[in-house]
Design a protein around this motif. Structure first.
Motif, PDB file in Angstrom:
ATOM      1  N   ILE A 124      45.939 -20.009  90.917  1.00 47.56           N
ATOM      2  CA  ILE A 124      45.704 -21.449  90.872  1.00 47.56           C
ATOM      3  C   ILE A 124      45.017 -21.789  92.313  1.00 47.56           C
ATOM      4  O   ILE A 124      44.035 -22.645  92.289  1.00 47.56           O
ATOM      5  CB  ILE A 124      47.080 -22.055  91.137  1.00 47.56           C
ATOM      6  CG1 ILE A 124      47.855 -21.988  89.792  1.00 47.56           C
ATOM      7  CG2 ILE A 124      46.909 -23.347  91.751  1.00 47.56           C
ATOM      8  CD1 ILE A 124      49.124 -22.602  89.650  1.00 47.56           C
ATOM      9  N   ARG A 125      45.128 -20.797  93.326  1.00 51.33           N
ATOM     10  CA  ARG A 125      44.514 -21.095  94.515  1.00 51.33           C
ATOM     11  C   ARG A 125      43.070 -20.571  94.351  1.00 51.33           C
ATOM     12  O   ARG A 125      42.138 -21.462  95.159  1.00 51.33           O
ATOM     13  CB  ARG A 125      45.053 -19.918  95.646  1.00 51.33           C
ATOM     14  CG  ARG A 125      44.385 -20.270  96.950  1.00 51.33           C
ATOM     15  CD  ARG A 125      45.139 -18.968  98.127  1.00 51.33           C
ATOM     16  NE  ARG A 125      46.185 -19.484  98.390  1.00 51.33           N
ATOM     17  CZ  ARG A 125      46.449 -20.143  99.387  1.00 51.33           C
ATOM     18  NH1 ARG A 125      45.541 -20.910 100.203  1.00 51.33           N
ATOM     19  NH2 ARG A 125      47.945 -20.562  99.667  1.00 51.33           N
ATOM     20  N   THR A 126      42.464 -19.842  93.560  1.00 47.77           N
ATOM     21  CA  THR A 126      40.956 -19.566  93.380  1.00 47.77           C
ATOM     22  C   THR A 126      40.610 -20.846  92.806  1.00 47.77           C
ATOM     23  O   THR A 126      39.497 -21.441  93.189  1.00 47.77           O
ATOM     24  CB  THR A 126      41.005 -18.385  92.290  1.00 47.77           C
ATOM     25  OG1 THR A 126      41.460 -17.117  93.018  1.00 47.77           O
ATOM     26  CG2 THR A 126      39.389 -18.083  92.336  1.00 47.77           C
ATOM     27  N   ASP A 130      37.578 -23.095  94.462  1.00 46.00           N
ATOM     28  CA  ASP A 130      36.180 -23.277  94.076  1.00 46.00           C
ATOM     29  C   ASP A 130      35.874 -24.748  93.529  1.00 46.00           C
ATOM     30  O   ASP A 130      34.877 -25.061  93.460  1.00 46.00           O
ATOM     31  CB  ASP A 130      36.110 -22.404  92.865  1.00 46.00           C
ATOM     32  CG  ASP A 130      36.115 -20.814  93.225  1.00 46.00           C
ATOM     33  OD1 ASP A 130      35.636 -20.574  94.270  1.00 46.00           O
ATOM     34  OD2 ASP A 130      36.608 -20.205  92.430  1.00 46.00           O
ATOM     35  N   ASN A 131      36.760 -25.486  93.589  1.00 46.51           N
ATOM     36  CA  ASN A 131      36.888 -26.928  93.007  1.00 46.51           C
ATOM     37  C   ASN A 131      37.287 -27.802  94.256  1.00 46.51           C
ATOM     38  O   ASN A 131      38.367 -28.662  94.138  1.00 46.51           O
ATOM     39  CB  ASN A 131      37.333 -27.196  91.803  1.00 46.51           C
ATOM     40  CG  ASN A 131      36.902 -26.128  90.578  1.00 46.51           C
ATOM     41  OD1 ASN A 131      35.840 -26.577  90.057  1.00 46.51           O
ATOM     42  ND2 ASN A 131      37.388 -25.194  90.576  1.00 46.51           N
ATOM     43  N   LEU A 146      35.132 -25.217  87.788  1.00 41.81           N
ATOM     44  CA  LEU A 146      34.469 -24.105  87.983  1.00 41.81           C
ATOM     45  C   LEU A 146      35.450 -22.879  87.821  1.00 41.81           C
ATOM     46  O   LEU A 146      36.491 -23.273  88.572  1.00 41.81           O
ATOM     47  CB  LEU A 146      33.652 -23.982  89.010  1.00 41.81           C
ATOM     48  CG  LEU A 146      32.645 -24.865  89.377  1.00 41.81           C
ATOM     49  CD1 LEU A 146      32.116 -24.604  90.912  1.00 41.81           C
ATOM     50  CD2 LEU A 146      31.643 -24.498  88.251  1.00 41.81           C
ATOM     51  N   ILE A 147      35.347 -21.781  87.075  1.00 41.33           N
ATOM     52  CA  ILE A 147      36.308 -20.840  86.841  1.00 41.33           C
ATOM     53  C   ILE A 147      35.633 -19.470  87.013  1.00 41.33           C
ATOM     54  O   ILE A 147      34.598 -19.264  86.593  1.00 41.33           O
ATOM     55  CB  ILE A 147      36.592 -20.594  85.233  1.00 41.33           C
ATOM     56  CG1 ILE A 147      37.259 -21.928  84.679  1.00 41.33           C
ATOM     57  CG2 ILE A 147      37.678 -19.479  85.030  1.00 41.33           C
ATOM     58  CD1 ILE A 147      38.465 -22.309  85.620  1.00 41.33           C
ATOM     59  N   ARG A 148      36.049 -18.860  88.190  1.00 41.30           N
ATOM     60  CA  ARG A 148      35.352 -17.824  88.851  1.00 41.30           C
ATOM     61  C   ARG A 148      35.750 -16.675  87.758  1.00 41.30           C
ATOM     62  O   ARG A 148      36.674 -16.197  87.405  1.00 41.30           O
ATOM     63  CB  ARG A 148      35.866 -17.491  90.160  1.00 41.30           C
ATOM     64  CG  ARG A 148      35.172 -16.341  90.909  1.00 41.30           C
ATOM     65  CD  ARG A 148      35.692 -16.101  92.403  1.00 41.30           C
ATOM     66  NE  ARG A 148      35.136 -17.286  93.102  1.00 41.30           N
ATOM     67  CZ  ARG A 148      34.113 -17.473  93.906  1.00 41.30           C
ATOM     68  NH1 ARG A 148      33.112 -16.334  93.957  1.00 41.30           N
ATOM     69  NH2 ARG A 148      33.680 -18.357  94.651  1.00 41.30           N
ATOM     70  N   SER A 154      43.477 -11.777  86.472  1.00 40.47           N
ATOM     71  CA  SER A 154      43.829 -11.276  87.710  1.00 40.47           C
ATOM     72  C   SER A 154      45.249 -11.677  87.910  1.00 40.47           C
ATOM     73  O   SER A 154      45.925 -11.355  88.849  1.00 40.47           O
ATOM     74  CB  SER A 154      42.665 -11.538  88.647  1.00 40.47           C
ATOM     75  OG  SER A 154      42.700 -12.834  89.269  1.00 40.47           O
ATOM     76  N   GLU A 155      45.631 -12.825  87.174  1.00 37.82           N
ATOM     77  CA  GLU A 155      47.114 -13.520  87.617  1.00 37.82           C
ATOM     78  C   GLU A 155      48.107 -13.211  86.402  1.00 37.82           C
ATOM     79  O   GLU A 155      47.507 -13.888  85.391  1.00 37.82           O
ATOM     80  CB  GLU A 155      46.743 -14.819  88.045  1.00 37.82           C
ATOM     81  CG  GLU A 155      48.038 -15.483  88.620  1.00 37.82           C
ATOM     82  CD  GLU A 155      48.385 -15.108  89.768  1.00 37.82           C
ATOM     83  OE1 GLU A 155      48.867 -14.016  89.925  1.00 37.82           O
ATOM     84  OE2 GLU A 155      48.364 -16.068  90.770  1.00 37.82           O
ATOM     85  N   ASP A 156      49.059 -12.866  86.668  1.00 37.36           N
ATOM     86  CA  ASP A 156      50.091 -12.688  85.644  1.00 37.36           C
ATOM     87  C   ASP A 156      50.929 -14.225  85.675  1.00 37.36           C
ATOM     88  O   ASP A 156      50.837 -15.007  86.336  1.00 37.36           O
ATOM     89  CB  ASP A 156      51.053 -11.882  85.505  1.00 37.36           C
ATOM     90  CG  ASP A 156      51.739 -11.542  86.662  1.00 37.36           C
ATOM     91  OD1 ASP A 156      51.933 -12.508  87.662  1.00 37.36           O
ATOM     92  OD2 ASP A 156      52.463 -10.516  87.187  1.00 37.36           O
TER      93      ASP A 156
END
Length: 610
Positions: A124-126, A130-131, A146-148, A154-156
């Motif tokens: 969520i932090r990413t 990015d937005n 935007l989805i890096r 990478s996140e469960d």
């Protein structure tokens, strides 16, 4: 050293130390949105002052005090402050680098940031970083995120849940006096939450940007009164008199399949009853097969389907549940009728597998294993609420014959609001000797208001005449230089069954329908399906074919991911009709489709779907 010199030196040292303190403040990395404004959440450290915080965050002391009135009396170590966010210069990437670095996601109605995080398995932090303009709890449907790419996968689930709970706690640490933020748990409803926090459903909606019951999702964060601080620590709502009378339902934890696993599906349909074939369910089956083929091509999913003819016989269905082929299934679609569901649901509850009821509105059975594909009547008018909320002049137009079921639904929606009644009587112009023709509806349009007309007649000829009379009155007033009337006709979906009604009147009168299903054949996605269906089966598809396709396209891929979240947190639109699953308020286990389709006929002769 003389005293004045010593005094100046001490003062200089103090000023230097004060300045050093300002630069020693460590900026917080926690950022939240409150009422649309962006803030840092800063925990005060010993020795920090308003001056040092203002310098560190590049804002004025007055701005900090404005958002934290208690800070005017001095700062206390350990307290949390909300510091206005000062926008920083962001490096602009080239179009080429943007495409290489990011995918894009268009936010759907009702989606939560938690659900998006789970969909892409990205922190969520990413997404927030990015937005920069993204308010995590007030997503705007239709806008893009935007989805890096490098962070996907990478996140469960545990990480997403922890991060989302952390964001809620950050909000609560700097919430306005008297308010707090609540994380919606599975099964919670607007009704239950309003009771829990001691406010009306309308007040809860107003606190959360006009939240509608159909939009509530597990994982959403809502603003609520903070009077009951203990309730905020629990994700399970306390019992109230309403919920105490409802049946309790055992929770089921659905296990998603691994990517390499094949899916066995049991499809239960009444292909024949008393020896008479039923073409509708053959068409459903054919649509389902095309859906499986699309799933295979798009997702590489391998399936095996066993078709069971239930013959609308509960005893026969119970026998089928004992067969080896049925017991191998990890997904059950059907039976069609509610009276045959009991043995199927009991088996599904024991095995922890979902049962999809593809066509019925379920009223007698409730289970956490059940998914109702048909839209629930409770939410039928949610998408036209602004037409019926009393903000417009509402006129009910009656004739000698009335559609009583439609009338009852409308009057329930209008309870507590003002409306007018008008009785329409057709008189041929040649029979009018003098005075006003009672068929002329011009007086209904001369008020200068925003009007909503609701035609209560169940007679095809009368409906056609009323729509023609409204269109004629509109044209007459406009041609005389009057301001064009503003009106909408809320139609009855049964009008689509009329064969002789002039459908150009739908456009001229801005007719709006609330429909269980919509598939317009000139839409590209529907035309592609129609072509594939004709090639495969040699006939045009029907609504049953479309429903079968939708069932396969939603639940077969869902068995590999979304089923672990009870299919909640996102919308599904295989063709033109959208599905949105949530718990029904009077049946806490069943997962029902809350989404009805709003069809707008526009004066420019286009149709828009909501």
């Amino acid at each position: 050293m003389n005293p004045p010199t010593m005094k100046r030196l001490v003062t200089t040292i103090l000023l230097l130390l004060w300045g050093l303190c300002a630069f020693a403040v460590q900026r917080s990395g926690t950022i939240v949105y409150i009422n649309g404004a962006k803030y840092y959440v800063h925990t005060v450290q010993p020795g920090e002052t308003l001056y040092s915080l203002a310098k560190a965050y590049a804002v004025s002391e007055q701005a900090i005090v404005r958002d934290n009135p208690s800070a005017a009396a001095g700062l206390k170590a350990g307290e949390n402050l909300r510091i206005p966010y000062a926008a920083e210069k962001v490096e602009q990437l080239s179009d080429r680098k943007m495409r290489k670095t990011f995918d894009t996601h268009r936010i759907a109605e009702g989606e939560t940031l938690y659900a998006i995080s789970r969909r892409y398995e990205i922190p969520i932090r990413t997404i927030v970083e990015d937005n920069p303009s993204l308010d995590p709890i007030r997503l705007r449907p239709g806008s893009k995120l935007l989805i890096r790419k490098k962070q996907r996968g990478s996140e469960d689930e545990a990480g997403s849940r922890e991060a989302w709970e952390e964001y809620r706690n950050s909000l609560n640490s700097v919430a306005e006096a008297g308010y707090a933020y609540h994380l919606v748990a599975p099964g919670e409803t607007v009704y239950a939450l309003s009771r829990r926090f001691g406010i009306s459903e309308e007040e809860l909606s107003a606190l959360n940007d006009g939240l509608k019951p159909a939009d509530l999702k597990a994982g959403a964060i809502l603003k609520v009164p903070a009077a009951d601080t203990t309730a905020l620590q629990s994700t399970t709502p306390p019992l109230d008199t309403a919920s105490a009378c409802r049946p309790t339902v055992e929770e089921i934890e659905f296990r998603p399949l691994a990517a390499h696993e094949s899916l066995d599906v049991a499809l239960l349909l009444p292909l024949e009853v008393n020896g008479v074939p039923n073409a509708n369910y053959l068409e459903f089956y054919q649509g389902f097969l095309l859906g499986l083929d699309s799933v295979r091509l798009r997702h590489g999913i391998s399936t095996h389907v066993t078709l069971f003819n239930t013959a609308r016989n509960p005893e026969r269905i119970e026998e089928l549940t004992t067969t080896e082929a049925f017991r191998r299934a990890r997904l059950i679609v059907g039976p069609v009728y509610e009276e045959g569901l009991h043995p199927v649901v009991r088996h599904a509850e024991r095995e922890g597998i979902p049962v999809v009821s593809p066509l019925a509105h379920l009223t007698k059975i409730s289970s956490d294993a059940l998914f109702q594909l048909a839209p629930d009547p409770e939410y039928k008018y949610a998408k036209v609420a602004e037409l019926l909320d009393g903000s417009r002049r509402i006129t009910l137009i009656y004739t000698e014959r009335t559609d009583r079921e439609f009338e009852l639904e409308i009057l329930q929606q209008l309870e507590g609001h003002t409306y007018q009644r008008h009785t329409y009587r057709y008189v041929h112009p040649s029979a009018v000797r003098s005075g006003h023709n009672p068929s002329d509806l011009t007086p209904l349009l001369e008020n200068g208001d925003d009007n909503v007309f609701i035609v209560m007649s169940d007679n095809e000829v009368d409906v056609d005449r009323i729509l023609a009379a409204l269109a004629s009155a509109d044209t007459s007033l406009t041609s005389r230089g009057r301001t064009a009337p503003r009106f909408t006709v809320l139609g009855n979906a049964r009008w689509n069954r009329y064969n002789n009604i002039d459908r150009t009147m739908f456009f001229k009168n801005s007719v709006v329908f609330v429909s269980t299903y919509h598939a317009k054949r000139d839409a590209s996605v529907v035309a592609d399906f129609d072509s594939a269906y004709i090639r495969a089966f040699g006939s045009l598809p029907t609504l049953y074919s479309y429903r079968g396709y939708d069932a396969a396209m939603i639940f077969v891929p869902g068995m590999y991911n979304d089923i672990q979240y009870d299919m909640e947190g996102r919308t599904f639109a295989p063709l033109q009709t959208t599905y949105l699953f949530g718990r029904r308020e009077d049946a806490p286990g069943t997962h029902v489709n809350r989404n009805w389709t709003r069809v707008n006929y526009n004066k420019n002769f286009t149709i828009t779907i909501e």
